[in-house]
Design an enzyme around this catalytic site. Structure first.
Site, PDB file in Angstrom:
ATOM      1  N   PHE A  63      -3.385   5.696 -31.401  1.00 34.32           N
ATOM      2  CA  PHE A  63      -2.179   6.512 -31.252  1.00 34.32           C
ATOM      3  C   PHE A  63      -2.078   6.906 -29.783  1.00 34.32           C
ATOM      4  O   PHE A  63      -3.021   7.474 -29.225  1.00 34.32           O
ATOM      5  CB  PHE A  63      -2.274   7.784 -32.106  1.00 34.32           C
ATOM      6  N   GLU A  64      -0.954   6.598 -29.176  1.00 36.31           N
ATOM      7  CA  GLU A  64      -0.702   7.071 -27.810  1.00 36.31           C
ATOM      8  C   GLU A  64       0.792   7.278 -27.669  1.00 36.31           C
ATOM      9  O   GLU A  64       1.566   6.433 -28.140  1.00 36.31           O
ATOM     10  CB  GLU A  64      -1.109   6.015 -26.761  1.00 36.31           C
ATOM     11  N   ILE A  65       1.185   8.371 -27.068  1.00 36.32           N
ATOM     12  CA  ILE A  65       2.565   8.467 -26.596  1.00 36.32           C
ATOM     13  C   ILE A  65       2.433   8.718 -25.104  1.00 36.32           C
ATOM     14  O   ILE A  65       1.817   9.699 -24.688  1.00 36.32           O
ATOM     15  CB  ILE A  65       3.333   9.634 -27.259  1.00 36.32           C
ATOM     16  N   HIS A 106      -9.162   3.255 -21.428  1.00 34.74           N
ATOM     17  CA  HIS A 106      -7.944   4.017 -21.131  1.00 34.74           C
ATOM     18  C   HIS A 106      -8.290   5.416 -20.624  1.00 34.74           C
ATOM     19  O   HIS A 106      -7.758   5.875 -19.622  1.00 34.74           O
ATOM     20  CB  HIS A 106      -7.080   4.165 -22.386  1.00 34.74           C
TER      21      HIS A 106
END
Ligand SMILES: Nc1nc2c(ncn2[C@@H]2O[C@H](COP(=O)(O)OP(=O)(O)OP(=O)(O)O)[C@@H](O)[C@H]2O)c(=O)[nH]1
Ligand SMILES: *[C@@H]1O[C@H](CO)[C@@H](O)[C@H](O)[C@H]1NC(C)=O
Ligand SMILES: *[C@@H]1O[C@H](CO)[C@@H](O)[C@H](O)[C@H]1NC(C)=O
Ligand SMILES: [Mg+2]
Length: 526
Positions: free
Chosen positions: A362-364, A399
């Protein structure tokens, strides 16, 4: 703060006296319990209240909203504008059912009101069936992309070596999770350094990464892209946890060498991932290597002071073996002679990777947190070291460390109000108080939902909107030791025992000064 079991049943029946004494006893027990709890809570600064039951907001780190918003007025607000953003998912054709399950959650909890587009990527062309069924089940436009062989495969000169196959195979023998799956290595490498360069991803400024078979539990009634932009946030996460050590033993060394060679000035986010050995400022080489925290400081300084005193006395030929202090000094001398200077395999440039990282499924985020020269060079450096196949470096720790090259803690957002599950790991927030809940209004009939009686009960410091969490789930927020603690310390600006400035750690205490203080304390009345 602690809430007690909501209801317990007493069987009222024939034995009244017994019943009354039971009540009296219960009241006494309860009073004692409350009294003790209250005091213990005070004593330990509420350490025993699980995080998931607490208000964790700080001035710079808080959910954008509590509870639900009226979507219509939010969208019509003059200040609102839709972001230049899309969902991004890497998937295989055979994962269609799991893909649809994710899409159903995303649409019903969010996108039916906001209609953001989707980008699907695959190393093989998507089948017509895949494309058609996906298009039928979303309310935003969809684009399908493939990866040129060059992007997906490891470089030819690497693949042709015997070592390549051997190293991947032997990770199975060493029990590295997913270590012997070449495709998993490719996936991690792709997400680490390539996805943000894909033309379909580059067509947007923001992305929300999703995966097949993940679940969302709460309605998201605001636009997370827009709120991030307007609050100066660049990267949002839902889960922070520790990596398995054996998948990344060499990652931190490679990262530090990149930082050193390129003189990178780190962002303050670095503090979330790196532990520092820069504790004490001193010219004493022995103390410098052994004093790594407050406990060792006390131990080692006391030792030094007592040894120094003994040696002074020796010079004056004044040692008295019947004197307690002198015997103590001798014992300290013997202890020191026998003790080893600690060696830390993973101590690199006076730091260690604490294995914490944001879970990247999950990344925004703003695309440029990765699509920038510093991160790009970082990826090239990592690729050249071979860690994506010699070890099983995940895109998540890559990341996180890569983000910390440029970002400050204030640019990170914890989407605490987004309920999310991937595999067995769940984060699901408590619902905001009743007055902050609103009735569900479907944007599309096909997403018409269950009755509000199925929503979780409201909670005084909750933030969720219409959450339906898995029953009795153990929240990762409460089990992600020590990463959640580190995150909260940084979010509240209360981290202890570290000095970080100008992109690096520097010593926290002046040892000579502490030595003077301690000496005065020991010998003030001599
Ligand atoms: N097209 C394509 N997608 C892949 C490949 N390997 C992984 N993916 C995708 O990459 C994402 C993560 O891969 P997974 O294998 O599910 O990794 P994971 O979620 O860490 O592991 P699990 O717990 O087993 O699900 C998913 O979206 C997969 O669909 C591949 O070889 N080809
Ligand atoms: C996808 O859309 C089709 C056609 O509208 C529908 O029959 C199907 O039930 C949908 N599937 C899901 C998982 O929503
Ligand atoms: C969205 O962002 C991309 C990349 O920055 C840009 O090329 C594109 O023109 C933008 N689209 C819109 C509609 O602003
Ligand atoms: Mg998966």
């Amino acid at each position: 703060m602690i809430r007690m079991a909501p209801r317990f049943r007493l069987y009222r029946d024939r034995h009244k006296p017994f019943y009354y004494s039971l009540i009296i006893f219960s009241i006494l027990a309860l009073t004692t319990y409350i009294y003790l709890t209250f005091n213990i809570t005070k004593l330990t600064e509420e350490k025993f209240v699980s995080y998931s039951y607490q208000d964790l907001d700080s001035e710079t780190q808080h959910t954008f909203y509590k509870g639900c918003l009226d979507i219509k007025s939010y969208l019509n607000d003059a200040s609102y504008r839709k972001s230049n953003a899309s969902f991004v998912m890497l998937a295989r054709n055979q994962e269609l059912d799991d893909v649809l399950s994710t899409l159903c959650d995303i649409e019903s909890h969010f996108n039916q009101w906001y209609h953001y587009p989707y980008v699907f990527l695959n190393d093989e062309p998507f089948t017509e069936e895949f494309k058609q069924r996906v298009r039928q089940n979303v309310t935003g436009s969809v684009q399908f992309g493939t990866l040129k062989e060059l992007e997906w495969e490891f470089p030819n000169e690497v693949r042709e070596t015997i070592e390549f196959t051997e190293r991947i195979k032997d990770q199975a023998d060493r029990g590295v999770m997913y270590g012997d799956l070449e495709s998993y290595h490719k996936m991690c490498r792709f997400y680490s350094g390539l996805f943000y360069k894909h033309p379909l991803v580059r067509a947007y400024d923001w992305y929300w990464r999703i995966e097949p078979d993940v679940k969302f539990f709460c309605d998201i009634t605001y636009d997370p892209f827009f709120e991030m932009e307007r609050n100066g946030k660049e990267y949002g996460f839902t889960v922070v946890l520790q990596e398995l050590y054996w998948s990344v033993p060499g990652l931190f060394r490679a990262t530090r060498s990149y930082i050193r060679n390129n003189k990178i000035k780190l962002g303050s986010l670095w503090k979330l991932f790196a532990g520092s050995f820069e504790y004490a400022q001193t010219n004493d080489k022995y103390l410098e290597k052994t004093v790594l925290d407050e406990k060792l400081l006390k131990e080692k300084l006391e030792e030094k002071i007592k040894i120094d005193r003994l040696l002074q006395k020796t010079q004056k030929d004044d040692v008295d073996l019947n004197n307690k202090d002198d015997i103590g000094g001798l014992n300290h001398l013997i202890n020191r002679a026998q003790s080893k200077v600690p060696i830390f395999d993973d101590k690199i440039d006076n730091e260690v990777f604490n294995l914490c990282h944001f879970w990247s499924n999950f990344e925004i985020a703003k695309r440029t947190v990765f699509d920038n020269p510093i991160y790009d060079e970082y990826f090239k450096h990592l690729e050249a070291s071979g860690g994506f196949w010699k070890e099983r470096w995940g895109d998540a720790p890559v990341h996180s460390l890569g983000l910390a090259l440029t970002l400050d803690i204030e640019q990170i957002h914890y989407f605490r109000d987004i309920g999310y599950q991937h595999s067995t790991i769940v984060h699901c927030p408590k619902n905001a108080p009743q007055e902050l809940q609103l009735p569900y209004i479907a944007g599309y009939d096909k997403f018409s939902k269950k009755d509000s009686k199925y929503y979780d009960p409201p909670f005084n410091v909750g933030s969720g909107c219409r959450c339906e969490c898995p029953s009795r789930h153990l929240d990762i927020e409460d089990t992600s030791y020590p990463c959640m603690d580190f995150w909260l310390e940084l979010a509240h600006g209360i981290e202890e025992n570290t000095n970080f400035g100008d992109g690096e750690y520097f010593p926290y205490v002046d040892l000579d000064q502490r030595e003077e203080e301690m000496k005065n304390e020991f010998y003030s009345n001599v």
